[in-house]
Design a protein around this motif. Sequence first.
Motif, PDB file in Angstrom:
ATOM      1  N   ALA A 235      28.951 -18.061 -16.374  1.00 31.23           N
ATOM      2  CA  ALA A 235      28.383 -18.361 -17.686  1.00 31.23           C
ATOM      3  C   ALA A 235      27.975 -17.081 -18.408  1.00 31.23           C
ATOM      4  N   ALA A 236      27.377 -16.143 -17.674  1.00 33.43           N
ATOM      5  CA  ALA A 236      26.938 -14.880 -18.275  1.00 33.43           C
ATOM      6  C   ALA A 236      28.122 -14.057 -18.766  1.00 33.43           C
ATOM      7  N   VAL A 237      29.170 -13.980 -17.941  1.00 30.82           N
ATOM      8  CA  VAL A 237      30.362 -13.208 -18.320  1.00 30.82           C
ATOM      9  C   VAL A 237      31.033 -13.809 -19.553  1.00 30.82           C
ATOM     10  N   LEU A 238      31.248 -15.129 -19.544  1.00 29.84           N
ATOM     11  CA  LEU A 238      31.891 -15.781 -20.685  1.00 29.84           C
ATOM     12  C   LEU A 238      31.035 -15.659 -21.943  1.00 29.84           C
ATOM     13  N   GLY A 239      29.714 -15.791 -21.778  1.00 23.10           N
ATOM     14  CA  GLY A 239      28.820 -15.654 -22.927  1.00 23.10           C
ATOM     15  C   GLY A 239      28.888 -14.272 -23.544  1.00 23.10           C
ATOM     16  N   LEU A 240      28.891 -13.232 -22.703  1.00 22.37           N
ATOM     17  CA  LEU A 240      28.976 -11.863 -23.207  1.00 22.37           C
ATOM     18  C   LEU A 240      30.315 -11.576 -23.882  1.00 22.37           C
ATOM     19  N   VAL A 241      31.399 -12.091 -23.275  1.00 21.94           N
ATOM     20  CA  VAL A 241      32.733 -11.859 -23.840  1.00 21.94           C
ATOM     21  C   VAL A 241      32.844 -12.492 -25.226  1.00 21.94           C
ATOM     22  N   ILE A 242      32.424 -13.743 -25.336  1.00 25.68           N
ATOM     23  CA  ILE A 242      32.545 -14.454 -26.611  1.00 25.68           C
ATOM     24  C   ILE A 242      31.591 -13.881 -27.660  1.00 25.68           C
ATOM     25  N   SER A 243      30.429 -13.371 -27.221  1.00 31.11           N
ATOM     26  CA  SER A 243      29.470 -12.807 -28.178  1.00 31.11           C
ATOM     27  C   SER A 243      30.013 -11.558 -28.861  1.00 31.11           C
ATOM     28  N   GLY A 244      30.872 -10.824 -28.170  1.00 32.49           N
ATOM     29  CA  GLY A 244      31.438  -9.606 -28.743  1.00 32.49           C
ATOM     30  C   GLY A 244      30.499  -8.417 -28.730  1.00 32.49           C
ATOM     31  N   LYS A 245      29.337  -8.547 -28.106  1.00 34.77           N
ATOM     32  CA  LYS A 245      28.350  -7.462 -28.102  1.00 34.77           C
ATOM     33  C   LYS A 245      28.701  -6.360 -27.111  1.00 34.77           C
ATOM     34  N   VAL A 246      29.495  -6.709 -26.114  1.00 26.01           N
ATOM     35  CA  VAL A 246      29.936  -5.721 -25.123  1.00 26.01           C
ATOM     36  C   VAL A 246      31.460  -5.797 -25.033  1.00 26.01           C
ATOM     37  N   GLU A 247      32.100  -4.657 -24.861  1.00 24.64           N
ATOM     38  CA  GLU A 247      33.557  -4.623 -24.728  1.00 24.64           C
ATOM     39  C   GLU A 247      34.002  -5.559 -23.597  1.00 24.64           C
ATOM     40  N   PRO A 248      34.907  -6.522 -23.877  1.00 20.78           N
ATOM     41  CA  PRO A 248      35.321  -7.503 -22.854  1.00 20.78           C
ATOM     42  C   PRO A 248      35.816  -6.877 -21.561  1.00 20.78           C
ATOM     43  N   ALA A 249      36.539  -5.760 -21.659  1.00 21.89           N
ATOM     44  CA  ALA A 249      37.054  -5.112 -20.441  1.00 21.89           C
ATOM     45  C   ALA A 249      35.912  -4.711 -19.512  1.00 21.89           C
ATOM     46  N   ILE A 250      34.843  -4.181 -20.084  1.00 23.45           N
ATOM     47  CA  ILE A 250      33.693  -3.765 -19.274  1.00 23.45           C
ATOM     48  C   ILE A 250      32.997  -4.978 -18.667  1.00 23.45           C
ATOM     49  N   VAL A 251      32.885  -6.053 -19.444  1.00 22.67           N
ATOM     50  CA  VAL A 251      32.238  -7.277 -18.952  1.00 22.67           C
ATOM     51  C   VAL A 251      32.997  -7.830 -17.755  1.00 22.67           C
ATOM     52  N   PHE A 252      34.316  -7.918 -17.861  1.00 22.18           N
ATOM     53  CA  PHE A 252      35.111  -8.461 -16.759  1.00 22.18           C
ATOM     54  C   PHE A 252      35.137  -7.519 -15.550  1.00 22.18           C
ATOM     55  N   MET A 253      35.102  -6.212 -15.791  1.00 20.49           N
ATOM     56  CA  MET A 253      35.018  -5.270 -14.663  1.00 20.49           C
ATOM     57  C   MET A 253      33.709  -5.471 -13.900  1.00 20.49           C
ATOM     58  N   LEU A 254      32.610  -5.586 -14.648  1.00 28.83           N
ATOM     59  CA  LEU A 254      31.312  -5.825 -14.015  1.00 28.83           C
ATOM     60  C   LEU A 254      31.291  -7.173 -13.304  1.00 28.83           C
ATOM     61  N   GLY A 255      31.836  -8.205 -13.977  1.00 29.52           N
ATOM     62  CA  GLY A 255      31.872  -9.535 -13.381  1.00 29.52           C
ATOM     63  C   GLY A 255      32.671  -9.574 -12.098  1.00 29.52           C
ATOM     64  N   THR A 256      33.797  -8.871 -12.084  1.00 29.32           N
ATOM     65  CA  THR A 256      34.652  -8.841 -10.884  1.00 29.32           C
ATOM     66  C   THR A 256      33.941  -8.168  -9.715  1.00 29.32           C
ATOM     67  N   THR A 257      33.297  -7.041  -9.982  1.00 28.97           N
ATOM     68  CA  THR A 257      32.608  -6.340  -8.892  1.00 28.97           C
ATOM     69  C   THR A 257      31.461  -7.183  -8.337  1.00 28.97           C
ATOM     70  N   LEU A 258      30.707  -7.835  -9.219  1.00 31.60           N
ATOM     71  CA  LEU A 258      29.600  -8.675  -8.749  1.00 31.60           C
ATOM     72  C   LEU A 258      30.113  -9.889  -7.978  1.00 31.60           C
ATOM     73  N   ALA A 259      31.217 -10.484  -8.459  1.00 33.07           N
ATOM     74  CA  ALA A 259      31.790 -11.654  -7.775  1.00 33.07           C
ATOM     75  C   ALA A 259      32.281 -11.277  -6.375  1.00 33.07           C
ATOM     76  N   LEU A 260      32.890 -10.099  -6.251  1.00 34.19           N
ATOM     77  CA  LEU A 260      33.364  -9.645  -4.943  1.00 34.19           C
ATOM     78  C   LEU A 260      32.190  -9.395  -3.997  1.00 34.19           C
ATOM     79  N   LEU A 261      31.138  -8.766  -4.505  1.00 34.57           N
ATOM     80  CA  LEU A 261      29.960  -8.486  -3.671  1.00 34.57           C
ATOM     81  C   LEU A 261      29.247  -9.766  -3.249  1.00 34.57           C
ATOM     82  N   LEU A 262      29.191 -10.740  -4.158  1.00 34.34           N
ATOM     83  CA  LEU A 262      28.507 -12.005  -3.861  1.00 34.34           C
ATOM     84  C   LEU A 262      29.225 -12.824  -2.798  1.00 34.34           C
ATOM     85  N   ASN A 263      30.542 -12.857  -2.889  1.00 34.23           N
ATOM     86  CA  ASN A 263      31.303 -13.827  -2.103  1.00 34.23           C
ATOM     87  C   ASN A 263      32.006 -13.265  -0.879  1.00 34.23           C
ATOM     88  N   PHE A 264      32.189 -11.960  -0.825  1.00 34.26           N
ATOM     89  CA  PHE A 264      32.934 -11.379   0.294  1.00 34.26           C
ATOM     90  C   PHE A 264      32.137 -10.204   0.852  1.00 34.26           C
TER      91      PHE A 264
END
Length: 428
Positions: A235-264
């Motif tokens: 929800a946080a990643v999608l909200g930030l991407v759609i808001s346009g306040k942060v560059e989408p590439a950076i948001v997804f890079m951060l989201g990917t790293t956090l998702a990997l750390l959380l789940n694996f």
Amino acid sequence: MLAIWGLITILGMIVAIASRRVSPLIALFLFPVIACLMAGFGLKTAQFALSGLVSIAPVVAMFLFAILFFGVLTDAGTIEPFLKILLRRIGKNPVLIVPGTALLALLLHLDGSGAVVFLVAIPTLLPLYQELGMDRRILACAVSLAAGVNFLPWTGPTIRAASALHTTPLALFKPLIPVQIVGLVYVFAVAVYLGHKESRRIGQTNSMPIPTSTIAIIARPGSRVLFACNLILAAAVLGLVISGKVEPAIVFMLGTTLALLLNFGSVREQSKAIDRHAKAALSMSAILCSAGVFTGILKGSGMLAAMAKASIAHIPPGFAPHIPLVLGLVAMPLSLLFDPDSFYFGILPVLAAAVQSFGLPAASVAEAALLGQMTTGFPVSPLTPATFLVTGLSEIELSTHQRFAGPFLLGASVVMTIAAVLFHVIPL
């Protein structure tokens, strides 16, 4: 002369890709480089190519990490509970099954991959359709409609359109949000209509729950706390991407790293998770890099401007303002003639430059194209492998699928085009 070189480049690229003799990656890179060298630009060709690569880098990064992000969340089982609840709720009532099919496809399409939608949704629901004697064409149509109308900022057509015009996918997507909502209403209206029609045909209206064994979603098990954390992260990643306040590439890079750390928890598991989705992500990213070279050379060399100028001479001034509207209405059928790379990297930049000369925004033709060209059109186009997944998994012929689903997909494109005019996304 530059216009002729540009035309040769585009036609050569289209023919090469359509003939399937070379991959889009090769065609998008090789043809403009050769044409630019033969036009006498020499080493400046490399400068043009580099400028195209630089402009497209944020889009490539966004696509790459969006695929990895949603892939990791899917592996972690984030979507699985929603799918199980949905499949239990729809029961064995066709009136609910067809809209449920569309909703399932929408959930699965969050990662932007039509192939994933078809590979999961159709095998999951086909046994139910067969058990009730429901028409398999409806299954193929429902998943096709949902996947076709759901053009997100990280889906292929949106990425290509943004890359071709050197803008951001979010800039194209935001004005289309209300248009897409209208399209989704149309999808579920059609699904309800088909569900009622099928219910009357087979005389089945009960709502018996689907046995758990029918639910064939496979995911990595996790705790409720982990599931909640993944949900909040998504929800946080999608909200930030759609808001346009942060560059989408950076948001997804951060989201990917956090998702990997959380789940694996180990490097080995994290590497395996990345490897599972790397092929799809890297394949498209490589094509986007070649596309950056293509558009960079055409723009930097002046070929694009020359072609636009030549085109303007043949466009009646009274017709020019209607180009986006006409494109929106024919975009879906154009999917049967042009593959996405040929259209978005070859045809779209010329149309955009032409309408700009008449004072219209270049984005208007890109947004019009997204209402059908390889969005609602891709599930019936023989130019995309995903189409054959739909027909093969549904056990129907391509021509049968095209005749049944085609009019509904065209209807979605037309409805969204009308909505785009009413919302002033497309000028009239």
